[in-house]
Design a protein around this motif. Structure first.
Motif, PDB file in Angstrom:
ATOM      1  N   ASP A  65       0.956  -1.031   0.010  1.00 52.97           N
ATOM      2  CA  ASP A  65       0.002  -0.154   0.079  1.00 52.97           C
ATOM      3  C   ASP A  65       1.066   0.919  -0.167  1.00 52.97           C
ATOM      4  OD1 ASP A  65       1.092   0.187   2.414  1.00 52.97           O
ATOM      5  OD2 ASP A  65      -1.079   0.160   3.227  1.00 52.97           O
ATOM      6  N   GLY A  66       2.734   1.326  -0.353  1.00 53.31           N
ATOM      7  CA  GLY A  66       3.206   2.212  -1.022  1.00 53.31           C
ATOM      8  C   GLY A  66       3.998   2.878   1.195  1.00 53.31           C
ATOM      9  N   TYR A  67       3.155   2.453   2.387  1.00 50.11           N
ATOM     10  CA  TYR A  67       3.874   2.043   3.299  1.00 50.11           C
ATOM     11  C   TYR A  67       4.637   1.845   3.520  1.00 50.11           C
ATOM     12  CZ  TYR A  67      -0.022   5.742   4.232  1.00 50.11           C
ATOM     13  OH  TYR A  67      -0.619   6.735   4.885  1.00 50.11           O
ATOM     14  N   HIS A  68       5.630   1.338   4.426  1.00 51.26           N
ATOM     15  CA  HIS A  68       6.984  -0.156   5.230  1.00 51.26           C
ATOM     16  C   HIS A  68       6.127  -0.245   6.648  1.00 51.26           C
ATOM     17  CE1 HIS A  68       8.599   2.406   1.819  1.00 51.26           C
ATOM     18  NE2 HIS A  68       9.606   1.558   1.925  1.00 51.26           N
ATOM     19  N   ASP A  69       6.384  -1.360   6.766  1.00 49.86           N
ATOM     20  CA  ASP A  69       6.132  -1.398   8.172  1.00 49.86           C
ATOM     21  C   ASP A  69       7.621  -1.376   9.433  1.00 49.86           C
ATOM     22  OD1 ASP A  69       4.018  -2.850   8.326  1.00 49.86           O
ATOM     23  OD2 ASP A  69       4.434  -4.909   7.453  1.00 49.86           O
ATOM     24  N   ILE A  70       7.038  -0.908   9.899  1.00 48.71           N
ATOM     25  CA  ILE A  70       9.038  -0.091  10.720  1.00 48.71           C
ATOM     26  C   ILE A  70       8.721  -1.097  12.220  1.00 48.71           C
ATOM     27  CG2 ILE A  70       8.370   2.255   9.586  1.00 48.71           C
ATOM     28  CD1 ILE A  70       7.938   3.346  12.680  1.00 48.71           C
ATOM     29  N   LEU A  71       9.661  -1.148  12.955  1.00 47.35           N
ATOM     30  CA  LEU A  71       9.980  -1.054  14.040  1.00 47.35           C
ATOM     31  C   LEU A  71      11.076  -0.224  15.057  1.00 47.35           C
ATOM     32  CD1 LEU A  71      12.281  -4.420  13.764  1.00 47.35           C
ATOM     33  CD2 LEU A  71       9.754  -4.242  14.545  1.00 47.35           C
TER      34      LEU A  71
ATOM     35  N   SER B 132      11.769  15.611   3.779  1.00 52.24           N
ATOM     36  CA  SER B 132      10.411  14.849   3.571  1.00 52.24           C
ATOM     37  C   SER B 132      10.377  13.287   3.343  1.00 52.24           C
ATOM     38  CB  SER B 132      10.221  15.230   1.875  1.00 52.24           C
ATOM     39  OG  SER B 132       9.455  14.350   1.222  1.00 52.24           O
ATOM     40  N   THR B 133      10.095  13.071   4.587  1.00 47.52           N
ATOM     41  CA  THR B 133       9.407  11.702   4.836  1.00 47.52           C
ATOM     42  C   THR B 133       9.252  10.387   3.249  1.00 47.52           C
ATOM     43  OG1 THR B 133       8.756  12.440   6.790  1.00 47.52           O
ATOM     44  CG2 THR B 133       9.045  10.181   6.536  1.00 47.52           C
ATOM     45  N   PRO B 134       8.401  10.792   2.549  1.00 43.74           N
ATOM     46  CA  PRO B 134       8.579  10.174   1.763  1.00 43.74           C
ATOM     47  C   PRO B 134       9.250   9.902   0.743  1.00 43.74           C
ATOM     48  CG  PRO B 134       5.955  11.515   1.857  1.00 43.74           C
ATOM     49  CD  PRO B 134       7.807  12.022   2.955  1.00 43.74           C
ATOM     50  N   GLU B 135      10.198  10.970   0.706  1.00 39.06           N
ATOM     51  CA  GLU B 135      11.682  11.000  -0.058  1.00 39.06           C
ATOM     52  C   GLU B 135      13.122  10.201   0.082  1.00 39.06           C
ATOM     53  OE1 GLU B 135      12.704  15.020  -1.487  1.00 39.06           O
ATOM     54  OE2 GLU B 135      10.647  15.177  -2.824  1.00 39.06           O
ATOM     55  N   GLN B 136      12.954  10.016   1.604  1.00 37.44           N
ATOM     56  CA  GLN B 136      13.661   9.206   2.414  1.00 37.44           C
ATOM     57  C   GLN B 136      13.563   8.063   2.053  1.00 37.44           C
ATOM     58  OE1 GLN B 136      16.484  10.658   2.992  1.00 37.44           O
ATOM     59  NE2 GLN B 136      15.775  12.468   2.546  1.00 37.44           N
ATOM     60  N   PHE B 137      11.685   7.351   2.613  1.00 37.56           N
ATOM     61  CA  PHE B 137      11.783   6.137   2.011  1.00 37.56           C
ATOM     62  C   PHE B 137      11.697   6.010   0.469  1.00 37.56           C
ATOM     63  CE2 PHE B 137       8.552   6.519   6.035  1.00 37.56           C
ATOM     64  CZ  PHE B 137       8.974   5.459   7.062  1.00 37.56           C
ATOM     65  N   SER B 138      11.946   6.538   0.149  1.00 33.81           N
ATOM     66  CA  SER B 138      12.212   6.290  -1.645  1.00 33.81           C
ATOM     67  C   SER B 138      13.504   6.088  -1.484  1.00 33.81           C
ATOM     68  CB  SER B 138      11.565   6.956  -2.353  1.00 33.81           C
ATOM     69  OG  SER B 138       9.949   7.020  -2.296  1.00 33.81           O
TER      70      SER B 138
ATOM     71  N   ARG C 282       5.492  -1.265  15.704  1.00 31.10           N
ATOM     72  CA  ARG C 282       5.487  -2.091  14.512  1.00 31.10           C
ATOM     73  C   ARG C 282       4.531  -1.203  14.073  1.00 31.10           C
ATOM     74  NH1 ARG C 282       8.091  -7.283  16.357  1.00 31.10           N
ATOM     75  NH2 ARG C 282       7.770  -7.470  14.317  1.00 31.10           N
ATOM     76  N   GLY C 283       4.596  -2.413  12.580  1.00 29.29           N
ATOM     77  CA  GLY C 283       3.342  -1.673  11.790  1.00 29.29           C
ATOM     78  C   GLY C 283       3.406  -0.269  10.657  1.00 29.29           C
ATOM     79  N   ARG C 284       2.760   0.567  10.939  1.00 30.22           N
ATOM     80  CA  ARG C 284       2.494   0.842  10.217  1.00 30.22           C
ATOM     81  C   ARG C 284       3.069   2.704  10.883  1.00 30.22           C
ATOM     82  NH1 ARG C 284      -2.538   3.891   7.849  1.00 30.22           N
ATOM     83  NH2 ARG C 284      -1.220   6.614   8.313  1.00 30.22           N
ATOM     84  N   GLY C 285       2.257   1.654  12.010  1.00 28.43           N
ATOM     85  CA  GLY C 285       2.715   2.967  13.938  1.00 28.43           C
ATOM     86  C   GLY C 285       1.680   2.295  14.566  1.00 28.43           C
TER      87      GLY C 285
ATOM     88  N   LEU D   1      -4.736   9.962  10.367  1.00 27.23           N
ATOM     89  CA  LEU D   1      -3.978  11.485  10.838  1.00 27.23           C
ATOM     90  C   LEU D   1      -2.892  11.007   9.957  1.00 27.23           C
ATOM     91  CD1 LEU D   1      -6.327  12.869  13.478  1.00 27.23           C
ATOM     92  CD2 LEU D   1      -6.333  13.717  11.344  1.00 27.23           C
ATOM     93  N   GLY D   2      -2.096  10.176  10.578  1.00 26.42           N
ATOM     94  CA  GLY D   2      -0.907  10.282  10.069  1.00 26.42           C
ATOM     95  C   GLY D   2      -0.025   8.945  10.864  1.00 26.42           C
ATOM     96  N   SER D   3       1.279   8.560  10.318  1.00 21.34           N
ATOM     97  CA  SER D   3       1.504   7.442  11.016  1.00 21.34           C
ATOM     98  C   SER D   3       2.026   7.251  12.664  1.00 21.34           C
ATOM     99  CB  SER D   3       2.035   6.369  10.404  1.00 21.34           C
ATOM    100  OG  SER D   3       2.302   6.461   9.395  1.00 21.34           O
ATOM    101  N   ASP D   4       2.468   7.926  12.845  1.00 21.42           N
ATOM    102  CA  ASP D   4       2.824   9.687  13.943  1.00 21.42           C
ATOM    103  C   ASP D   4       1.968   9.113  15.541  1.00 21.42           C
ATOM    104  OD1 ASP D   4       5.752   8.463  13.396  1.00 21.42           O
ATOM    105  OD2 ASP D   4       6.158  10.673  12.679  1.00 21.42           O
TER     106      ASP D   4
HETATM  107  O1  C5P Z   1       1.692   8.340   7.973  1.00 22.22           O
HETATM  108  P1  C5P Z   1       2.065   9.498   7.296  1.00 22.22           P
HETATM  109  O2  C5P Z   1       1.682  10.775   6.276  1.00 22.22           O
HETATM  110  O3  C5P Z   1       3.236  10.201   7.773  1.00 22.22           O
HETATM  111  O4  C5P Z   1       3.666   9.027   6.019  1.00 22.22           O
HETATM  112  C1  C5P Z   1       4.281  10.381   5.459  1.00 22.22           C
HETATM  113  C2  C5P Z   1       4.582   9.069   4.308  1.00 22.22           C
HETATM  114  O5  C5P Z   1       5.941   8.896   4.865  1.00 22.22           O
HETATM  115  C3  C5P Z   1       3.840   7.737   3.603  1.00 22.22           C
HETATM  116  O6  C5P Z   1       3.222   8.622   2.843  1.00 22.22           O
HETATM  117  C4  C5P Z   1       5.005   7.386   3.275  1.00 22.22           C
HETATM  118  O7  C5P Z   1       5.192   7.329   1.605  1.00 22.22           O
HETATM  119  C5  C5P Z   1       5.328   6.983   4.366  1.00 22.22           C
HETATM  120  N1  C5P Z   1       5.769   5.779   5.167  1.00 22.22           N
HETATM  121  C6  C5P Z   1       5.821   5.492   4.989  1.00 22.22           C
HETATM  122  N2  C5P Z   1       5.274   3.930   5.192  1.00 22.22           N
HETATM  123  C7  C5P Z   1       5.260   4.458   7.135  1.00 22.22           C
HETATM  124  C8  C5P Z   1       5.008   5.566   7.737  1.00 22.22           C
HETATM  125  C9  C5P Z   1       4.945   6.756   6.691  1.00 22.22           C
HETATM  126  O8  C5P Z   1       6.517   4.606   4.107  1.00 22.22           O
HETATM  127  N3  C5P Z   1       5.774   3.513   8.726  1.00 22.22           N
END
Ligand code: C5P
Length: 282
Positions: free
Chosen positions: A22-28, A172-178, A145-148, A129-132
């Motif tokens: 879905d474009g997100y990452h599962d983080i730890l 830019s967070t998305p740029e850093q993930f990319s 874990r998960g998206r947050g 509203l957002g992963s954090d």
């Molecule tokens: O969830 P949030 O709006 O803060 O995320 C901003 C962007 O950061 C997402 O669109 C995605 O590109 C990236 N992201 C991700 N995986 C996460 C959190 C954020 O890839 N767990």
């Protein structure tokens, strides 16, 4: 009217388990709220949502406004809110400033409207509203874990001085993930350093905040941050330094307030913004 603190978060450990479809990452991650905070005043009104912010941002992009709108949509209460935000947390710095504001608005509105939403419901809204935002809604020391949204308790971080510093870089967070996706081939074969969570947990259980060797942030590999900040912190006695989130703020963990103050003062004299704070619950 009530005043709520919107506390900044730092990542003591941040790694990636997998890239999702879905474009997100599962983080730890191990996340910690610190005493650096925005101050939010919330007043109950007859109707409508009014947000007074020092930053110029349209309603639709303002996480605090969106949090209030989501609260009223879910809570089924009659009324409105006047919200005033005094910013102290640097923006776009990996400290979850906007997420902290949104979380504080959710908690504050739920309080002044006498808890129409359960904690689970609040956390569900927070994730939209957002992963954090879910972590910022509960705060303290947590394994994430998960998206947050998967939040587990950890032993509380022992009190210690923490200096957070930042230069001019907005990230830019998305740029850093990319960038990490490119570096690690979409994480197809990647193994996160998850044993660090246990090591941090053991240190905190033993009352030890000196986790310098276990601090880790995968974003340091690709993101830009100032190595000078780290050097100055170390020279002044930091027992560990790390970039927070996707950057570019850097924090240092210190043993004494005196060392932390010297580091903050030296950083400020060189033009960095620097904040002396402590771990906090919310
Ligand atoms: O969830 P949030 O709006 O803060 O995320 C901003 C962007 O950061 C997402 O669109 C995605 O590109 C990236 N992201 C991700 N995986 C996460 C959190 C954020 O890839 N767990």
């Amino acid at each position: 009217m009530i005043t709520v603190g919107a506390y900044a978060k730092i990542n003591l450990y941040l790694d990636i388990e997998a890239k999702r479809t879905d474009g997100y990452h599962d983080i730890l991650s191990v996340m910690q709220t610190v005493s650096l905070c925005d101050e939010i005043k919330i007043e109950r009104t007859e109707c409508g949502i009014e947000v007074k912010n020092e930053i110029n941002i349209e309603k639709e992009r303002d996480l605090a406004y969106r949090a209030a709108a989501a609260f009223f949509a879910a809570a089924g209460v009659r009324g409105g809110a006047r919200i005033e935000i005094k910013k102290h947390i640097p923006m776009g710095a990996g400290l979850a400033g906007g997420s902290a504001d949104a979380a504080a608005v959710l908690r504050g509105l739920n309080e002044i409207y006498l808890s129409p939403l359960s904690e689970d419901k609040l956390l569900g809204i927070a994730l939209t509203l957002g992963s954090d935002v879910p972590f910022c809604t509960v705060g303290g020391t947590k394994a994430i874990r998960g998206r947050g949204e998967k939040i587990a308790d950890m032993p509380k971080m022992p009190d210690c001085p923490i200096v957070i510093a930042i230069g001019d870089d907005h990230v830019s967070t998305p740029e850093q993930f990319s960038a990490l996706d490119r570096e690690f081939n979409d994480f197809l074969e990647y193994k996160p350093q998850s044993d660090r969570i246990e090591a941090i947990s053991e240190a905190f259980s033993a009352g030890n905040a000196n986790i310098g060797d276990d601090l880790y942030n995968i974003f340091e590999i690709t993101a830009r941050y100032s190595p000078e900040i780290k050097n100055i912190m170390k020279k002044n006695g930091a027992c560990g330094t790390l970039m927070s989130g996707s950057g570019s703020s850097v924090f240092g963990i210190f043993r004494t307030d005196g060392d932390a103050e010297s580091a903050a003062n030296e950083l400020k004299s060189l033009g960095y913004r620097a904040f002396l704070c402590h771990p906090t619950e919310i």
